[in-house]
Design a protein around this motif. Sequence first.
Motif, PDB file in Angstrom:
ATOM      1  N   LEU A  18       0.705  -1.218   0.009  1.00  0.00           N
ATOM      2  CA  LEU A  18      -0.239   0.089  -0.065  1.00  0.00           C
ATOM      3  C   LEU A  18       0.906   1.194   0.013  1.00  0.00           C
ATOM      4  CD1 LEU A  18      -2.743  -1.152   2.591  1.00  0.00           C
ATOM      5  CD2 LEU A  18      -2.854  -1.029  -0.081  1.00  0.00           C
ATOM      6  N   LEU A  19       2.063   1.148   0.484  1.00  0.00           N
ATOM      7  CA  LEU A  19       2.934   2.270   0.298  1.00  0.00           C
ATOM      8  C   LEU A  19       4.044   2.412  -0.752  1.00  0.00           C
ATOM      9  CD1 LEU A  19       3.843   2.071   4.076  1.00  0.00           C
ATOM     10  CD2 LEU A  19       2.294   3.607   3.129  1.00  0.00           C
ATOM     11  N   PRO A  20       3.969   3.208  -1.408  1.00  0.00           N
ATOM     12  CA  PRO A  20       4.579   3.304  -2.813  1.00  0.00           C
ATOM     13  C   PRO A  20       6.315   3.224  -2.575  1.00  0.00           C
ATOM     14  CG  PRO A  20       2.808   4.964  -3.041  1.00  0.00           C
ATOM     15  CD  PRO A  20       3.034   4.425  -1.571  1.00  0.00           C
ATOM     16  N   LEU A  21       6.693   3.597  -1.444  1.00  0.00           N
ATOM     17  CA  LEU A  21       8.179   3.717  -1.184  1.00  0.00           C
ATOM     18  C   LEU A  21       8.755   2.210  -0.943  1.00  0.00           C
ATOM     19  CD1 LEU A  21      10.639   5.328  -0.983  1.00  0.00           C
ATOM     20  CD2 LEU A  21      10.177   5.770   1.439  1.00  0.00           C
ATOM     21  N   LEU A  22       7.621   1.306  -0.545  1.00  0.00           N
ATOM     22  CA  LEU A  22       7.985  -0.061  -0.208  1.00  0.00           C
ATOM     23  C   LEU A  22       7.981  -0.866  -1.851  1.00  0.00           C
ATOM     24  CD1 LEU A  22       6.159  -0.906   3.105  1.00  0.00           C
ATOM     25  CD2 LEU A  22       8.372  -0.338   2.848  1.00  0.00           C
ATOM     26  N   ASN A  23       7.142  -0.300  -2.350  1.00  0.00           N
ATOM     27  CA  ASN A  23       7.132  -0.871  -3.751  1.00  0.00           C
ATOM     28  C   ASN A  23       8.321  -0.418  -4.386  1.00  0.00           C
ATOM     29  OD1 ASN A  23       4.617  -2.266  -3.676  1.00  0.00           O
ATOM     30  ND2 ASN A  23       3.560  -0.454  -4.097  1.00  0.00           N
ATOM     31  N   PHE A  24       8.924   0.716  -4.437  1.00  0.00           N
ATOM     32  CA  PHE A  24      10.203   1.074  -5.056  1.00  0.00           C
ATOM     33  C   PHE A  24      11.407   0.413  -4.502  1.00  0.00           C
ATOM     34  CE2 PHE A  24      14.273   3.370  -4.174  1.00  0.00           C
ATOM     35  CZ  PHE A  24      14.554   3.731  -5.636  1.00  0.00           C
ATOM     36  N   GLY A  80      17.228  19.188 -10.147  1.00  0.00           N
ATOM     37  CA  GLY A  80      16.584  18.170  -9.914  1.00  0.00           C
ATOM     38  C   GLY A  80      16.656  16.946  -9.042  1.00  0.00           C
ATOM     39  N   LEU A  81      16.208  15.937  -8.852  1.00  0.00           N
ATOM     40  CA  LEU A  81      16.236  15.093  -7.894  1.00  0.00           C
ATOM     41  C   LEU A  81      17.780  14.178  -8.311  1.00  0.00           C
ATOM     42  CD1 LEU A  81      15.536  13.534  -5.347  1.00  0.00           C
ATOM     43  CD2 LEU A  81      14.223  12.046  -6.930  1.00  0.00           C
ATOM     44  N   PHE A  82      17.700  13.934  -9.233  1.00  0.00           N
ATOM     45  CA  PHE A  82      18.972  13.216  -9.922  1.00  0.00           C
ATOM     46  C   PHE A  82      19.669  13.890 -11.006  1.00  0.00           C
ATOM     47  CE2 PHE A  82      15.509  10.143  -9.055  1.00  0.00           C
ATOM     48  CZ  PHE A  82      16.056   9.639  -7.789  1.00  0.00           C
ATOM     49  N   GLY A  83      19.402  15.181 -11.215  1.00  0.00           N
ATOM     50  CA  GLY A  83      20.435  15.907 -12.344  1.00  0.00           C
ATOM     51  C   GLY A  83      20.069  15.291 -13.589  1.00  0.00           C
ATOM     52  N   ASN A  84      21.203  15.150 -14.327  1.00  0.00           N
ATOM     53  CA  ASN A  84      20.924  14.296 -15.561  1.00  0.00           C
ATOM     54  C   ASN A  84      21.403  13.025 -15.506  1.00  0.00           C
ATOM     55  OD1 ASN A  84      19.934  16.661 -16.589  1.00  0.00           O
ATOM     56  ND2 ASN A  84      22.091  17.495 -17.587  1.00  0.00           N
ATOM     57  N   LEU A  85      21.578  12.310 -14.463  1.00  0.00           N
ATOM     58  CA  LEU A  85      22.154  11.106 -14.318  1.00  0.00           C
ATOM     59  C   LEU A  85      21.217  10.046 -15.008  1.00  0.00           C
ATOM     60  CD1 LEU A  85      24.223   9.046 -12.978  1.00  0.00           C
ATOM     61  CD2 LEU A  85      22.548   9.034 -10.815  1.00  0.00           C
ATOM     62  N   LEU A  86      20.008  10.319 -15.049  1.00  0.00           N
ATOM     63  CA  LEU A  86      19.178   8.987 -15.475  1.00  0.00           C
ATOM     64  C   LEU A  86      18.385   9.655 -16.666  1.00  0.00           C
ATOM     65  CD1 LEU A  86      17.675   7.501 -12.334  1.00  0.00           C
ATOM     66  CD2 LEU A  86      19.909   6.671 -13.548  1.00  0.00           C
ATOM     67  N   GLN A  87      18.383  10.950 -17.072  1.00  0.00           N
ATOM     68  CA  GLN A  87      17.316  11.629 -17.874  1.00  0.00           C
ATOM     69  C   GLN A  87      17.804  11.008 -19.363  1.00  0.00           C
ATOM     70  OE1 GLN A  87      18.124  15.770 -18.304  1.00  0.00           O
ATOM     71  NE2 GLN A  87      16.272  16.065 -19.406  1.00  0.00           N
ATOM     72  N   SER A  88      18.921  10.593 -19.880  1.00  0.00           N
ATOM     73  CA  SER A  88      19.071  10.137 -20.907  1.00  0.00           C
ATOM     74  C   SER A  88      18.294   8.722 -21.270  1.00  0.00           C
ATOM     75  CB  SER A  88      20.492  10.111 -21.394  1.00  0.00           C
ATOM     76  OG  SER A  88      21.320   9.102 -20.331  1.00  0.00           O
ATOM     77  N   PHE A  89      18.226   8.264 -20.127  1.00  0.00           N
ATOM     78  CA  PHE A  89      17.562   6.689 -20.300  1.00  0.00           C
ATOM     79  C   PHE A  89      15.918   6.543 -20.004  1.00  0.00           C
ATOM     80  CE2 PHE A  89      21.893   6.529 -18.057  1.00  0.00           C
ATOM     81  CZ  PHE A  89      22.452   5.705 -19.205  1.00  0.00           C
ATOM     82  N   PHE A  90      15.357   7.763 -20.029  1.00  0.00           N
ATOM     83  CA  PHE A  90      14.057   7.763 -19.972  1.00  0.00           C
ATOM     84  C   PHE A  90      13.024   7.626 -21.063  1.00  0.00           C
ATOM     85  CE2 PHE A  90      14.654  10.166 -15.576  1.00  0.00           C
ATOM     86  CZ  PHE A  90      14.935   8.747 -14.985  1.00  0.00           C
ATOM     87  N   GLY A  91      13.773   8.040 -22.112  1.00  0.00           N
ATOM     88  CA  GLY A  91      13.021   8.170 -23.385  1.00  0.00           C
ATOM     89  C   GLY A  91      12.453   6.657 -23.648  1.00  0.00           C
ATOM     90  N   GLY A  92      11.203   6.676 -24.089  1.00  0.00           N
ATOM     91  CA  GLY A  92      10.649   5.424 -24.870  1.00  0.00           C
ATOM     92  C   GLY A  92      10.174   4.603 -23.878  1.00  0.00           C
ATOM     93  N   GLU A 100      12.070   7.037 -12.235  1.00  0.00           N
ATOM     94  CA  GLU A 100      11.543   8.458 -12.730  1.00  0.00           C
ATOM     95  C   GLU A 100      10.009   8.272 -12.164  1.00  0.00           C
ATOM     96  OE1 GLU A 100      10.026  11.744 -15.049  1.00  0.00           O
ATOM     97  OE2 GLU A 100      11.879  10.926 -14.148  1.00  0.00           O
ATOM     98  N   LYS A 101       9.474   7.019 -12.054  1.00  0.00           N
ATOM     99  CA  LYS A 101       8.209   6.771 -11.672  1.00  0.00           C
ATOM    100  C   LYS A 101       8.044   7.061 -10.046  1.00  0.00           C
ATOM    101  CE  LYS A 101       4.877   3.231 -10.588  1.00  0.00           C
ATOM    102  NZ  LYS A 101       3.596   3.841 -10.998  1.00  0.00           N
ATOM    103  N   SER A 155       7.874   9.930  -4.045  1.00  0.00           N
ATOM    104  CA  SER A 155       8.146   9.081  -2.876  1.00  0.00           C
ATOM    105  C   SER A 155       9.499   9.428  -2.531  1.00  0.00           C
ATOM    106  CB  SER A 155       7.974   7.664  -3.194  1.00  0.00           C
ATOM    107  OG  SER A 155       6.567   7.414  -3.507  1.00  0.00           O
ATOM    108  N   LEU A 156      10.519   9.562  -3.430  1.00  0.00           N
ATOM    109  CA  LEU A 156      11.871   9.621  -3.014  1.00  0.00           C
ATOM    110  C   LEU A 156      12.158  10.900  -2.532  1.00  0.00           C
ATOM    111  CD1 LEU A 156      13.560   7.706  -5.943  1.00  0.00           C
ATOM    112  CD2 LEU A 156      13.535   6.967  -3.507  1.00  0.00           C
ATOM    113  N   GLN A 157      11.215  12.021  -3.101  1.00  0.00           N
ATOM    114  CA  GLN A 157      11.514  13.387  -2.121  1.00  0.00           C
ATOM    115  C   GLN A 157      11.169  13.570  -0.799  1.00  0.00           C
ATOM    116  OE1 GLN A 157       9.182  15.448  -5.364  1.00  0.00           O
ATOM    117  NE2 GLN A 157      10.973  16.220  -6.379  1.00  0.00           N
TER     118      GLN A 157
END
Length: 327
Positions: free
Chosen positions: A223-229, A285-297, A250-251, A255-257
């Motif tokens: 029921l708690l999103p952070l546990l699912n994460f 941003g939360l993660f800068g550009n660390l993961l940004q390039s991997f989110f497309g698609g 990204e999703k 919760s991470l904030q």
Amino acid sequence: MAKKLRGQGTERVMKKLQVNIELGQYYEAHQMYRTLYFRYLSQKKYDDLISLLYDGSILFFTHSQHNSGSDLSVLLINVFNESEVPVTDELMDKLGTLFSMMLPDSPERNNFLTTALKWSSKNREDSPTFGHPRLHQSVALTLWKEKNYQQSRYHFIHSTDGDNCASMLIEYHITEGYPSEVDLFIAQTVLQYLCLKNKSTASTAFHAYTEKHPAVTSGFPYLLPLLNFLQFLLQAIEREKLAYFAVLCEKYQPSLQRDPTYSEYVDRIGQLFFGLTPPPKQQGGLFGNLLQSFFGGFDENFTEEGEPVAGPSKREASFKLRQEELD
């Protein structure tokens, strides 16, 4: 013959030490222990000296002579360093016993622990600075009994005892935490285990916590999103799927904030397990550009089997309101 005489002399000294302590002549006994320490050390009689100091420490602690017991305990570690005795589980247990007998708030205890952890780190490539996991476990269990939850958690993090760590965290949360923090207590611990590359203990602690905590009333998906994460994160690391990790971060960004340290932990986990590079410090941003390039698609949602798919999760949508109430 001389060797036999020395043995008889030592035996007489030990009997005299016992008598002094039983008669309450603690100062005299302490000075005799120190005299024997320097004598045995110069003669390199390390095995005899280790037994002498350990038994003497226990004897002093038993008679509430904590300063004398602590002094002999520190001398014992000096012998370990001098003799280059190998780090063994037996010695870790002995050090853990001595720690448990010291006064909780005494400076001598802190000094002993610092010295013991430093020695126990020798020749350990997996943990060159943090100390032996078995010693950390023993210390964590003692601190847990003393209700020193914060320090106990620190030492559990450097151990491999995820099951007891989870039980301690449950007690810690129930005793001192808020109901809305049930997921926060385990989240920080799991992330810190992973930052130390201890994914096995992280998994054990997470599953033990979610199975035993009375406030976690449902299984996965929780029921708690952070546990699912955390569940998805452990799966991503086990499967070594970078794309999975990127979608996951990204999703669950909202919760991470909830804790500003989570972004740093997740960045570090991405570097350790997925080969990502640190983000530039000036990036926002939360993660800068660390993961940004991997989110497309990639879509943002997951099936119950843990794979990315399009469309909202009915189970997660149904408990979003409840999560907001907890926050």
